[in-house]
Design a protein around this motif. Structure first.
Motif, PDB file in Angstrom:
ATOM      1  N   HIS A 146     -59.433 -61.595 127.227  1.00  0.00           N
ATOM      2  CA  HIS A 146     -59.534 -63.276 127.356  1.00  0.00           C
ATOM      3  C   HIS A 146     -58.546 -63.821 128.262  1.00  0.00           C
ATOM      4  CE1 HIS A 146     -62.432 -63.256 123.580  1.00  0.00           C
ATOM      5  NE2 HIS A 146     -62.881 -62.523 124.637  1.00  0.00           N
ATOM      6  N   PRO A 147     -58.668 -64.880 128.712  1.00  0.00           N
ATOM      7  CA  PRO A 147     -57.435 -65.649 129.613  1.00  0.00           C
ATOM      8  C   PRO A 147     -56.302 -65.953 128.716  1.00  0.00           C
ATOM      9  CG  PRO A 147     -59.582 -66.149 130.549  1.00  0.00           C
ATOM     10  CD  PRO A 147     -60.139 -65.460 129.141  1.00  0.00           C
ATOM     11  N   ASP A 148     -56.831 -66.382 127.335  1.00  0.00           N
ATOM     12  CA  ASP A 148     -55.626 -66.784 126.490  1.00  0.00           C
ATOM     13  C   ASP A 148     -55.071 -65.686 125.692  1.00  0.00           C
ATOM     14  OD1 ASP A 148     -57.745 -66.074 124.863  1.00  0.00           O
ATOM     15  OD2 ASP A 148     -57.794 -68.060 123.796  1.00  0.00           O
ATOM     16  N   HIS A 149     -55.406 -64.611 125.942  1.00  0.00           N
ATOM     17  CA  HIS A 149     -54.861 -63.252 125.406  1.00  0.00           C
ATOM     18  C   HIS A 149     -53.325 -63.068 125.698  1.00  0.00           C
ATOM     19  CE1 HIS A 149     -53.655 -59.181 124.151  1.00  0.00           C
ATOM     20  NE2 HIS A 149     -54.706 -59.409 123.339  1.00  0.00           N
ATOM     21  N   PRO A 150     -52.388 -62.725 124.931  1.00  0.00           N
ATOM     22  CA  PRO A 150     -50.855 -62.643 125.250  1.00  0.00           C
ATOM     23  C   PRO A 150     -50.569 -61.709 126.602  1.00  0.00           C
ATOM     24  CG  PRO A 150     -51.094 -62.557 122.815  1.00  0.00           C
ATOM     25  CD  PRO A 150     -52.439 -62.571 123.386  1.00  0.00           C
ATOM     26  N   VAL A 151     -51.481 -60.690 126.759  1.00  0.00           N
ATOM     27  CA  VAL A 151     -51.251 -60.040 127.667  1.00  0.00           C
ATOM     28  C   VAL A 151     -51.808 -60.383 129.095  1.00  0.00           C
ATOM     29  CG1 VAL A 151     -51.972 -57.670 128.862  1.00  0.00           C
ATOM     30  CG2 VAL A 151     -51.195 -57.803 126.485  1.00  0.00           C
TER      31      VAL A 151
ATOM     32  N   HIS B  68     -58.179 -51.095 132.786  1.00  0.00           N
ATOM     33  CA  HIS B  68     -58.345 -51.366 131.274  1.00  0.00           C
ATOM     34  C   HIS B  68     -57.644 -50.728 130.345  1.00  0.00           C
ATOM     35  CE1 HIS B  68     -61.917 -54.500 131.713  1.00  0.00           C
ATOM     36  NE2 HIS B  68     -61.662 -53.927 133.118  1.00  0.00           N
ATOM     37  N   LEU B  69     -57.673 -49.437 130.495  1.00  0.00           N
ATOM     38  CA  LEU B  69     -56.872 -48.654 129.571  1.00  0.00           C
ATOM     39  C   LEU B  69     -55.496 -48.962 129.690  1.00  0.00           C
ATOM     40  CD1 LEU B  69     -58.644 -45.020 130.410  1.00  0.00           C
ATOM     41  CD2 LEU B  69     -58.530 -46.352 127.998  1.00  0.00           C
ATOM     42  N   GLY B  70     -54.747 -49.171 130.749  1.00  0.00           N
ATOM     43  CA  GLY B  70     -53.360 -49.472 130.852  1.00  0.00           C
ATOM     44  C   GLY B  70     -53.012 -50.619 129.917  1.00  0.00           C
ATOM     45  N   VAL B  71     -54.012 -51.773 130.157  1.00  0.00           N
ATOM     46  CA  VAL B  71     -53.806 -52.914 129.283  1.00  0.00           C
ATOM     47  C   VAL B  71     -54.075 -52.939 127.976  1.00  0.00           C
ATOM     48  CG1 VAL B  71     -54.492 -55.512 129.072  1.00  0.00           C
ATOM     49  CG2 VAL B  71     -54.331 -54.411 131.558  1.00  0.00           C
ATOM     50  N   LEU B  72     -54.782 -52.069 127.659  1.00  0.00           N
ATOM     51  CA  LEU B  72     -55.204 -51.731 126.089  1.00  0.00           C
ATOM     52  C   LEU B  72     -54.017 -50.986 125.468  1.00  0.00           C
ATOM     53  CD1 LEU B  72     -59.224 -50.837 126.104  1.00  0.00           C
ATOM     54  CD2 LEU B  72     -57.890 -52.638 124.659  1.00  0.00           C
ATOM     55  N   ALA B  73     -53.553 -49.944 126.220  1.00  0.00           N
ATOM     56  CA  ALA B  73     -52.258 -49.217 125.763  1.00  0.00           C
ATOM     57  C   ALA B  73     -51.363 -50.369 125.447  1.00  0.00           C
ATOM     58  CB  ALA B  73     -52.033 -48.224 126.808  1.00  0.00           C
ATOM     59  N   TYR B  74     -50.862 -51.200 126.421  1.00  0.00           N
ATOM     60  CA  TYR B  74     -49.823 -52.091 126.325  1.00  0.00           C
ATOM     61  C   TYR B  74     -50.239 -52.822 124.947  1.00  0.00           C
ATOM     62  CZ  TYR B  74     -46.707 -56.243 127.451  1.00  0.00           C
ATOM     63  OH  TYR B  74     -45.962 -57.037 127.278  1.00  0.00           O
ATOM     64  N   CYS B  75     -51.547 -53.250 125.034  1.00  0.00           N
ATOM     65  CA  CYS B  75     -51.825 -54.124 123.475  1.00  0.00           C
ATOM     66  C   CYS B  75     -51.445 -53.154 122.182  1.00  0.00           C
ATOM     67  CB  CYS B  75     -53.214 -54.777 123.502  1.00  0.00           C
ATOM     68  SG  CYS B  75     -53.637 -55.789 125.040  1.00  0.00           S
TER      69      CYS B  75
ATOM     70  N   MET C 282     -49.483 -50.789 121.881  1.00  0.00           N
ATOM     71  CA  MET C 282     -47.956 -50.552 121.569  1.00  0.00           C
ATOM     72  C   MET C 282     -47.310 -52.003 120.940  1.00  0.00           C
ATOM     73  SD  MET C 282     -45.078 -49.765 124.330  1.00  0.00           S
ATOM     74  CE  MET C 282     -44.729 -51.610 125.007  1.00  0.00           C
ATOM     75  N   MET C 283     -47.836 -53.021 121.568  1.00  0.00           N
ATOM     76  CA  MET C 283     -47.177 -54.433 120.916  1.00  0.00           C
ATOM     77  C   MET C 283     -47.769 -55.209 119.734  1.00  0.00           C
ATOM     78  SD  MET C 283     -44.998 -54.837 123.245  1.00  0.00           S
ATOM     79  CE  MET C 283     -44.522 -56.709 123.099  1.00  0.00           C
ATOM     80  N   GLY C 284     -48.811 -54.416 119.351  1.00  0.00           N
ATOM     81  CA  GLY C 284     -49.669 -54.833 117.995  1.00  0.00           C
ATOM     82  C   GLY C 284     -50.452 -56.173 118.445  1.00  0.00           C
ATOM     83  N   TYR C 285     -51.063 -56.397 119.912  1.00  0.00           N
ATOM     84  CA  TYR C 285     -51.738 -57.326 120.044  1.00  0.00           C
ATOM     85  C   TYR C 285     -53.350 -57.166 119.728  1.00  0.00           C
ATOM     86  CZ  TYR C 285     -47.728 -59.205 122.997  1.00  0.00           C
ATOM     87  OH  TYR C 285     -46.630 -59.794 123.361  1.00  0.00           O
ATOM     88  N   PRO C 286     -54.087 -58.144 119.515  1.00  0.00           N
ATOM     89  CA  PRO C 286     -55.553 -57.964 119.360  1.00  0.00           C
ATOM     90  C   PRO C 286     -56.190 -56.992 120.439  1.00  0.00           C
ATOM     91  CG  PRO C 286     -55.107 -60.084 118.782  1.00  0.00           C
ATOM     92  CD  PRO C 286     -53.702 -59.465 119.579  1.00  0.00           C
TER      93      PRO C 286
ATOM     94  N   ARG D  54     -63.608 -49.120 123.229  1.00  0.00           N
ATOM     95  CA  ARG D  54     -63.017 -50.436 123.368  1.00  0.00           C
ATOM     96  C   ARG D  54     -62.802 -51.115 124.724  1.00  0.00           C
ATOM     97  NH1 ARG D  54     -61.048 -52.735 118.781  1.00  0.00           N
ATOM     98  NH2 ARG D  54     -60.295 -51.501 117.178  1.00  0.00           N
ATOM     99  N   LEU D  55     -63.095 -50.350 125.887  1.00  0.00           N
ATOM    100  CA  LEU D  55     -63.287 -50.955 127.164  1.00  0.00           C
ATOM    101  C   LEU D  55     -64.417 -51.966 127.046  1.00  0.00           C
ATOM    102  CD1 LEU D  55     -61.459 -48.323 127.463  1.00  0.00           C
ATOM    103  CD2 LEU D  55     -62.464 -48.263 129.655  1.00  0.00           C
ATOM    104  N   VAL D  56     -64.090 -53.140 127.953  1.00  0.00           N
ATOM    105  CA  VAL D  56     -65.076 -54.116 128.092  1.00  0.00           C
ATOM    106  C   VAL D  56     -65.907 -53.753 129.244  1.00  0.00           C
ATOM    107  CG1 VAL D  56     -64.060 -55.951 126.555  1.00  0.00           C
ATOM    108  CG2 VAL D  56     -63.794 -56.075 129.066  1.00  0.00           C
ATOM    109  N   CYS D  57     -65.358 -52.944 130.206  1.00  0.00           N
ATOM    110  CA  CYS D  57     -65.940 -52.942 131.486  1.00  0.00           C
ATOM    111  C   CYS D  57     -67.182 -51.919 131.165  1.00  0.00           C
ATOM    112  CB  CYS D  57     -65.182 -51.840 132.448  1.00  0.00           C
ATOM    113  SG  CYS D  57     -64.218 -50.650 131.863  1.00  0.00           S
ATOM    114  N   ALA D  58     -68.560 -52.260 131.771  1.00  0.00           N
ATOM    115  CA  ALA D  58     -69.602 -51.900 131.415  1.00  0.00           C
ATOM    116  C   ALA D  58     -69.869 -50.183 131.581  1.00  0.00           C
ATOM    117  CB  ALA D  58     -70.909 -52.416 132.295  1.00  0.00           C
ATOM    118  N   PRO D  59     -70.636 -49.462 130.838  1.00  0.00           N
ATOM    119  CA  PRO D  59     -70.894 -48.150 131.025  1.00  0.00           C
ATOM    120  C   PRO D  59     -71.548 -47.856 132.473  1.00  0.00           C
ATOM    121  CG  PRO D  59     -71.488 -48.786 128.801  1.00  0.00           C
ATOM    122  CD  PRO D  59     -71.029 -49.898 129.459  1.00  0.00           C
ATOM    123  N   SER D  60     -71.253 -46.951 133.068  1.00  0.00           N
ATOM    124  CA  SER D  60     -71.548 -46.798 134.632  1.00  0.00           C
ATOM    125  C   SER D  60     -71.611 -45.372 135.076  1.00  0.00           C
ATOM    126  CB  SER D  60     -70.411 -47.330 135.361  1.00  0.00           C
ATOM    127  OG  SER D  60     -69.965 -48.723 135.133  1.00  0.00           O
ATOM    128  N   LEU D  61     -72.012 -45.050 136.018  1.00  0.00           N
ATOM    129  CA  LEU D  61     -72.238 -43.753 136.793  1.00  0.00           C
ATOM    130  C   LEU D  61     -71.062 -43.720 137.814  1.00  0.00           C
ATOM    131  CD1 LEU D  61     -76.014 -43.274 137.320  1.00  0.00           C
ATOM    132  CD2 LEU D  61     -74.559 -42.252 135.564  1.00  0.00           C
TER     133      LEU D  61
END
Length: 336
Positions: free
Chosen positions: A159-164, A140-147, A149-153, A105-112
């Motif tokens: 995205h800048p227009d996402h509620p979070v 990213h995980l913190g924001v995704l966890a909030y999404c 919990m809230m039922g957000y996409p 789910r994370l949009v940050c790139a796979p890294s070493l």
């Protein structure tokens, strides 16, 4: 060179000037006055990762700690620019397990791992790139966890227009004491919106993080206490071994976080001041020397913190064999 910039650090090799680093410094007091400066204290800068403690505020404020049973360590990693050391990866995997989020789910790139020891160990063991090795994965995980919990996409959480993301922007504007319209947006390296605002506004926001009694909204103030407390109790999780964030945060009087391309922010609880600076060429090697000089010029009394900074960021320039081949010196003097 912009005429408003101040000379911050000179570096010499063989007795000759090799590099000159210019930039801006701003110190804000609790009356929102400029208490110290070098260069332009209102220079517009991108926050980069210095915004991470603020980006964690909406989720903590809304109750993700109780929803997922989060620990102090897991809160701290949400603010981190981590190096994917063992302690970081273990905390991130715990966060994935508790939230039930898929790493994909994370949009940050796979890294070493950024930590060289951790990277070498991983490669010797036949490991591969992972998204949680990215230094911004905790955010990213913190924001995704909030999404979640809230039922957000979840798919558009960056995205800048996402509620979070709109809530993060509003929270930053409130702490910085400026209208949202005064904050410009770009895209950070990890795919999140990144904010451009005056150094003085970022210093104001950090002062409020360190001194939450200055925050008008009670829920936001309590969330700031929780987040900064976790950062101070677990400084290694916020950055890594030998990193300036971890050194400063080991002092319970300091809230600190750097960002890419030379921006740095910290605040002092007892002294009730917020400090921000930007090295205009984007270098980070000089952060420790600049922070040390600012603290010394402010008459900071915790000699242990000053000693740690001097040891971690000496003025001597060494080559790969450890020979002293040059010298760096801070040039600026804070003006009122």
């Amino acid at each position: 060179m912009n005429n408003n910039e101040a000379l911050l650090v000179n570096e010499y090799r063989g007795g000759l000037l090799e590099c000159a680093h210019y930039g801006h410094i701003c110190i804000i007091d609790e009356q929102a006055r400029i208490a110290g400066r070098a260069g332009n204290p209102h220079a517009t800068v991108f926050t980069r990762s210095s915004a991470k403690p603020i980006q964690a505020l909406p989720g903590i404020r809304a109750g993700i700690i109780g929803a997922y049973g989060l620990t102090d360590e897991e809160i701290a990693i949400m603010t981190a620019s981590h190096r994917a050391e063992e302690v970081h990866v273990g905390t991130l995997e715990s966060l994935l397990s508790k939230t039930g989020l898929a790493e994909e789910r994370l949009v940050c790139a796979p890294s070493l791992p950024l930590d060289e020891t951790a990277k070498e160990r991983l490669l010797r063991q036949g490991g591969a790139y992972r998204r949680i090795y990215h230094n911004c994965s905790g955010k990213h995980l913190g924001v995704l966890a909030y999404c979640k919990m809230m039922g957000y996409p979840l798919d558009s959480y960056n995205h800048p227009d996402h509620p979070v993301q709109r809530e993060i922007l509003a929270t930053l504007a409130g702490l910085a004491g400026i209208p949202e319209a005064q904050i410009s947006l770009g895209t950070d390296g990890c795919g999140f919106p990144v904010f451009a605002l005056p150094l003085s506004a970022l210093a104001t926001a950090y002062l409020k993080l360190a001194c939450p009694d200055l925050i008008g909204d009670t829920a936001t103030a309590e969330a700031a206490k929780v987040i900064t407390g976790a950062m101070n109790r677990h400084p290694l999780l916020v950055a890594g071994t030998g990193r300036i964030d971890s050194i400063l945060l080991s002092d319970p009087n300091i809230v600190a976080k750097g960002g890419f391309k030379g921006v740095y922010a910290f605040a002092l609880r007892r002294e009730r001041v917020g400090v921000t600076f930007k090295i205009q060429d984007g270098s980070e090697e000089e952060w420790g020397m600049i922070a040390l000089s600012v603290l010394e010029q402010l008459g900071y009394e915790n000699e242990e913190t000053l000693r740690k900074l001097r040891e971690a960021f000496p003025s001597s320039i060494l080559n790969d064999e450890g020979w002293q081949v040059g010298q760096a010196e801070t040039i600026f003097r804070l003006e009122p």
